[in-house]
Scaffold this motif. Structure first.
Motif, PDB file in Angstrom:
ATOM      1  N   LEU A 133       3.659  -0.695  -0.026  1.00  0.00           N
ATOM      2  CA  LEU A 133       2.590  -1.239  -0.853  1.00  0.00           C
ATOM      3  C   LEU A 133       1.227  -0.687  -0.487  1.00  0.00           C
ATOM      4  N   SER A 134       1.045  -0.195   0.708  1.00  0.00           N
ATOM      5  CA  SER A 134      -0.254   0.330   1.102  1.00  0.00           C
ATOM      6  C   SER A 134      -0.585   1.592   0.306  1.00  0.00           C
ATOM      7  N   ASP A 135       0.413   2.390  -0.058  1.00  0.00           N
ATOM      8  CA  ASP A 135       0.159   3.586  -0.869  1.00  0.00           C
ATOM      9  C   ASP A 135      -0.258   3.182  -2.280  1.00  0.00           C
ATOM     10  N   ASN A 136       0.322   2.148  -2.837  1.00  0.00           N
ATOM     11  CA  ASN A 136       0.011   1.705  -4.196  1.00  0.00           C
ATOM     12  C   ASN A 136      -1.375   1.068  -4.275  1.00  0.00           C
ATOM     13  N   GLU A 137      -1.815   0.421  -3.229  1.00  0.00           N
ATOM     14  CA  GLU A 137      -3.118  -0.241  -3.251  1.00  0.00           C
ATOM     15  C   GLU A 137      -4.256   0.767  -3.294  1.00  0.00           C
ATOM     16  N   GLU A 138      -4.086   1.913  -2.682  1.00  0.00           N
ATOM     17  CA  GLU A 138      -5.137   2.933  -2.683  1.00  0.00           C
ATOM     18  C   GLU A 138      -5.327   3.534  -4.068  1.00  0.00           C
ATOM     19  N   SER A 139      -4.257   3.647  -4.835  1.00  0.00           N
ATOM     20  CA  SER A 139      -4.361   4.274  -6.140  1.00  0.00           C
ATOM     21  C   SER A 139      -4.782   3.287  -7.221  1.00  0.00           C
ATOM     22  N   VAL A 140      -4.811   2.003  -6.908  1.00  0.00           N
ATOM     23  CA  VAL A 140      -5.173   1.001  -7.928  1.00  0.00           C
ATOM     24  C   VAL A 140      -6.639   0.779  -7.986  1.00  0.00           C
TER      25      VAL A 140
END
Length: 71
Positions: free
Chosen positions: A64-71
């Protein structure tokens, strides 16, 4: 003198009976201990298997840490 010998014989018989009783109880406790140890080993094995399954499932979860950066 005979009364003393009879009393002594009774006490020896009581000790022998107690010894037999304690041996039987000891054998029962040894069996119960062996059963408890076997159950413990089985539970440890099941816990290890469950832990491995959880670790495998956790490894399949997206990061989830990768997805939070792109949001």
């Amino acid at each position: 003198m005979m009364n003393e010998l009879d009393a002594l014989e009774d006490k020896v018989a009581q000790i022998v009976d107690l010894c037999h009783s304690l041996r039987a109880k000891n054998a029962e406790l040894q069996q119960r201990l062996a059963a408890a140890e076997a159950m413990r080993a089985a539970l440890i094995s099941r816990m290890d298997a469950a832990r491995m399954q959880i670790e495998q499932l956790a490894a399949q979860l997206p990061d989830l840490s990768d997805n939070e950066e792109s949001v």
